[in-house]
Design a protein around this motif. Structure first.
Motif, PDB file in Angstrom:
ATOM      1  N   VAL A  75      66.274  46.897  48.868  1.00 40.70           N
ATOM      2  CA  VAL A  75      66.544  45.314  48.371  1.00 40.70           C
ATOM      3  C   VAL A  75      66.317  44.968  46.794  1.00 40.70           C
ATOM      4  O   VAL A  75      67.147  44.915  46.749  1.00 40.70           O
ATOM      5  N   ARG A  76      64.920  44.759  46.965  1.00 43.22           N
ATOM      6  CA  ARG A  76      64.459  44.265  46.000  1.00 43.22           C
ATOM      7  C   ARG A  76      64.509  45.348  44.668  1.00 43.22           C
ATOM      8  O   ARG A  76      64.196  44.994  43.430  1.00 43.22           O
ATOM      9  N   PHE A  77      63.841  46.720  45.216  1.00 47.23           N
ATOM     10  CA  PHE A  77      63.613  47.773  43.821  1.00 47.23           C
ATOM     11  C   PHE A  77      65.290  48.223  43.311  1.00 47.23           C
ATOM     12  O   PHE A  77      65.143  47.963  42.612  1.00 47.23           O
ATOM     13  N   SER A 120      49.446  43.378  44.970  1.00 48.71           N
ATOM     14  CA  SER A 120      49.901  44.265  44.559  1.00 48.71           C
ATOM     15  C   SER A 120      51.774  44.040  44.448  1.00 48.71           C
ATOM     16  O   SER A 120      51.520  45.030  43.698  1.00 48.71           O
ATOM     17  N   SER A 121      51.808  43.614  44.762  1.00 44.59           N
ATOM     18  CA  SER A 121      53.246  43.291  44.668  1.00 44.59           C
ATOM     19  C   SER A 121      53.669  42.955  42.569  1.00 44.59           C
ATOM     20  O   SER A 121      54.832  42.992  42.947  1.00 44.59           O
ATOM     21  N   ALA A 122      53.341  41.623  42.972  1.00 42.75           N
ATOM     22  CA  ALA A 122      53.080  41.783  41.337  1.00 42.75           C
ATOM     23  C   ALA A 122      52.632  42.532  40.820  1.00 42.75           C
ATOM     24  O   ALA A 122      53.925  42.137  39.599  1.00 42.75           O
ATOM     25  N   CYS A 157      56.370  38.210  37.877  1.00 40.53           N
ATOM     26  CA  CYS A 157      57.019  37.357  37.177  1.00 40.53           C
ATOM     27  C   CYS A 157      56.326  37.285  35.836  1.00 40.53           C
ATOM     28  O   CYS A 157      55.958  37.014  35.203  1.00 40.53           O
ATOM     29  N   ARG A 158      54.940  36.948  36.593  1.00 36.47           N
ATOM     30  CA  ARG A 158      53.798  36.138  36.090  1.00 36.47           C
ATOM     31  C   ARG A 158      52.807  37.085  35.447  1.00 36.47           C
ATOM     32  O   ARG A 158      51.997  37.215  34.388  1.00 36.47           O
ATOM     33  N   SER A 159      52.653  38.575  35.651  1.00 37.03           N
ATOM     34  CA  SER A 159      52.547  39.707  35.662  1.00 37.03           C
ATOM     35  C   SER A 159      52.475  40.437  34.401  1.00 37.03           C
ATOM     36  O   SER A 159      51.562  41.035  33.514  1.00 37.03           O
TER      37      SER A 159
HETATM   38  C1  2P0 Z   1      50.482  33.453  44.918  1.00 41.54           C
HETATM   39  N1  2P0 Z   1      51.161  34.465  47.054  1.00 41.54           N
HETATM   40  O1  2P0 Z   1      51.246  32.288  43.739  1.00 41.54           O
HETATM   41  C2  2P0 Z   1      51.527  32.723  45.857  1.00 41.54           C
HETATM   42  C3  2P0 Z   1      49.579  32.566  46.942  1.00 41.54           C
HETATM   43  C4  2P0 Z   1      49.988  34.620  47.732  1.00 41.54           C
HETATM   44  C5  2P0 Z   1      49.439  32.812  48.174  1.00 41.54           C
HETATM   45  O2  2P0 Z   1      52.698  35.557  45.445  1.00 41.54           O
HETATM   46  O3  2P0 Z   1      58.775  37.193  48.868  1.00 41.54           O
HETATM   47  O4  2P0 Z   1      54.242  38.394  46.939  1.00 41.54           O
HETATM   48  O5  2P0 Z   1      57.815  39.140  46.633  1.00 41.54           O
HETATM   49  O6  2P0 Z   1      58.237  36.803  46.790  1.00 41.54           O
HETATM   50  O7  2P0 Z   1      55.845  37.048  45.386  1.00 41.54           O
HETATM   51  C6  2P0 Z   1      52.964  36.363  47.510  1.00 41.54           C
HETATM   52  O8  2P0 Z   1      54.322  36.406  47.329  1.00 41.54           O
HETATM   53  O9  2P0 Z   1      55.995  37.334  47.797  1.00 41.54           O
HETATM   54  C7  2P0 Z   1      52.452  35.020  46.309  1.00 41.54           C
HETATM   55  P1  2P0 Z   1      57.725  37.706  47.414  1.00 41.54           P
HETATM   56  P2  2P0 Z   1      54.708  37.463  46.738  1.00 41.54           P
HETATM   57  O10 2P0 Z   1      50.545  34.642  44.383  1.00 41.54           O
END
Ligand code: 2P0
Length: 338
Positions: A75-77, A120-122, A157-159
Motif C-alpha cells: 500500500v505505501r509503495f 531504514s524506512s526514512a 519526510c525529514r530525510s
Molecule cells: C522517529 N521513529 O522520530 C521515531 C523515533 C522511531 C522512534 O519515526 O509508521 O518508520 O512508517 O510512519 O517513520 C519510526 O517510524 O513509522 C520513527 P511509519 P516510521 O524517528
C-alpha cells in the motif's frame, strides 16, 4: 531492453530524531500526533541507494529490497508511486506525461542493518521519492517531495533535507522543513553503536499504533511535553548550546522508551547493552562535570551518541575500554576526522 527505458540512481541518508515521532492522528495519510526534530546524517555513511527504471515493456511495478523480491503492490509503495504519477501526468512536458503510465522497477539497498531501529524506512522512502522525481524529471520543490515521502513512512519526510529538520504535525500539507543546515554546527558529531543487527520484533507502525491506543503517558507527552520541548530544542540548535541540546535529546529518548513500556502489551526496543550505554554516558558526564555526550535510541537497541568533535577520542577510548569496540563515527558533512 526497449530503447525508451530510462533509469535513475540516487542515494538518501538516514535521519536521527532528537525529538521523537511516535503516534499518528491519521494512519492512512500518516499525520503525526506531534512535531519532531531530527538530524540528517551525511550521505557518505549510512544511506539507501535506489535505482528506478521505467519502460513501456514492464507489465507490473516491482521492487527488490536488499536483494529480496518485495511486494510491488504494497500500500505505501503504491501510495508514493501513485502520487508521483499524478504529478508526472500533470507535467507540461509530453514525454513526462507519457512516462507516467509506464510501470516501474525499483532496486534498493541499505548499507546498514535494515529494520533494526536505524531509520531504514526514512532513507528508503526518501530515496524512492527522490529517485522517481529525477526519473520523471519533475520540477517539484523539496517540500512537495517531503509530503510524498511521508506517505511511504512518516520519518522519511525529514530525510529530504540535510542538517537539522523539523516535521510539523499541523502544516498544510504535512511536511518537514529545515531549521538549520548541517554546516551550522560542524563541531557536532555523532557515533553509532550497532548493538544488534537483527530486525525488531514489533515494527514502528504497529508499535506506535499500540502506544496511541493504550499509553496514557503518550497522551500526556502530546498534550503537555512536546510543544515546549520542540521550542527548547530549536533554540539549543540555533544557539549551538550542546549542554541544552544533549539534555533534551536524552530526556526525549527516555520518555519515548517509557511510553513503550507504558504501552499495553509493552514494547521493548532497548536491551541490556543499550541500558549499559546509557549508564556509561551518565557516568562519563558526571566525571567530566558537564554534559559532554548524549544518547538517543529509536525503535531498536542501537545507540546513537552525540558529542562535539573535541570529545570524540576521549569518549571513544572510554567506550572501547568498557565494550571492547568503538562506535562508528558518522559525520554531518563528510569531514575526515582530525
Ligand atoms: C522517529 N521513529 O522520530 C521515531 C523515533 C522511531 C522512534 O519515526 O509508521 O518508520 O512508517 O510512519 O517513520 C519510526 O517510524 O513509522 C520513527 P511509519 P516510521 O524517528
Amino acid at each position: 531492453m526497449d530503447c525508451k527505458s530510462r533509469s535513475s540512481t540516487c542515494i538518501a541518508p538516514i535521519n536521527i530524531a532528537v525529538i521523537k515521532y511516535w503516534g499518528k492522528s491519521d494512519e492512512e495519510q500518516i499525520i503525526p500526533l506531534n512535531d519532531s526534530i531530527s538530524i540528517t546524517l551525511d550521505t557518505d555513511y549510512m544511506f539507501t541507494k535506489t535505482t528506478a527504471t521505467i519502460g513501456p515493456e514492464f507489465t507490473q511495478d516491482s521492487i527488490v529490497l536488499n536483494n529480496e523480491q518485495g511486494s510491488g503492490d504494497g500500500v505505501r509503495f503504491q501510495n508514493c508511486l501513485s502520487e508521483i504519477r499524478k504529478l508526472a501526468a500533470s507535467s507540461k512536458h509530453s514525454s513526462t506525461v507519457e512516462k507516467s503510465t509506464w510501470k516501474v522497477a525499483i532496486v534498493s539497498e541499505n548499507n546498514f542493518p535494515t529494520k533494526a531501529g536505524l531509520a531504514s524506512s526514512a532513507s528508503g522512502y526518501a530515496c524512492l521519492v527522490f529517485t522517481l522525481a529525477q526519473l520523471y524529471e519533475l520540477e517539484s520543490h523539496q517540500s512537495e517531495l517531503s509530503a510524498l515521502a511521508r506517505r511511504g513512512s512518516g520519518s522519511a519526510c525529514r530525510s529530504l533535507f540535510g542538517g537539522f529538520v523539523r516535521w510539523f504535525h499541523d502544516s498544510q500539507p504535512c511536511i518537514a522543513r529545515p531549521i538549520a543546515e548541517a554546516e551550522h554546527w560542524p563541531e557536532l558529531r555523532c557515533l553509532v553503536a550497532v548493538v544488534s543487527n537483527t530486525s525488531k520484533s514489533v515494527g514502528s507502525t504497529e508499535g506506535m499504533r499500540r502506544s496511541a491506543e493504550t499509553s496514557k503517558l503518550l497522551e500526556h507527552r502530546v498534550k503537555h511535553v512536546v510543544r515546549d520541548r520542540i521550542e527548547d530544542m530549536k533554540m539549543a540548535i540555533l544557539e549551538k548550546n550542546f549542554v541544552k541540546f544533549a539534555e533534551i535529546t536524552m530526556r526525549d529518548s527516555n520518555q519515548f522508551h517509557a511510553i513503550c513500556l507504558d504501552t499495553y502489551p509493552p514494547l521493548f526496543y532497548m536491551n541490556s547493552t543499550s541500558q549499559a550505554i546509557i549508564q556509561l554516558v551518565h557516568r562519563y558526564n558526571q566525571i567530566r562535570r558537564s554534559i559532554k555526550v548524549a544518547y538517543t535510541f529509536d525503535a531498536g537497541p542501537n545507540a546513537v551518541l552525540f558529542l562535539e568533535q573535541a570529545e570524540i577520542s576521549r569518549f571513544a577510548s572510554v567506550f572501547y575500554s568498557v565494550f571492547g569496540s568503538t562506535p562508528h563515527d558518522q559525520f554531518f558533512r563528510g569531514k575526515v576526522p582530525d
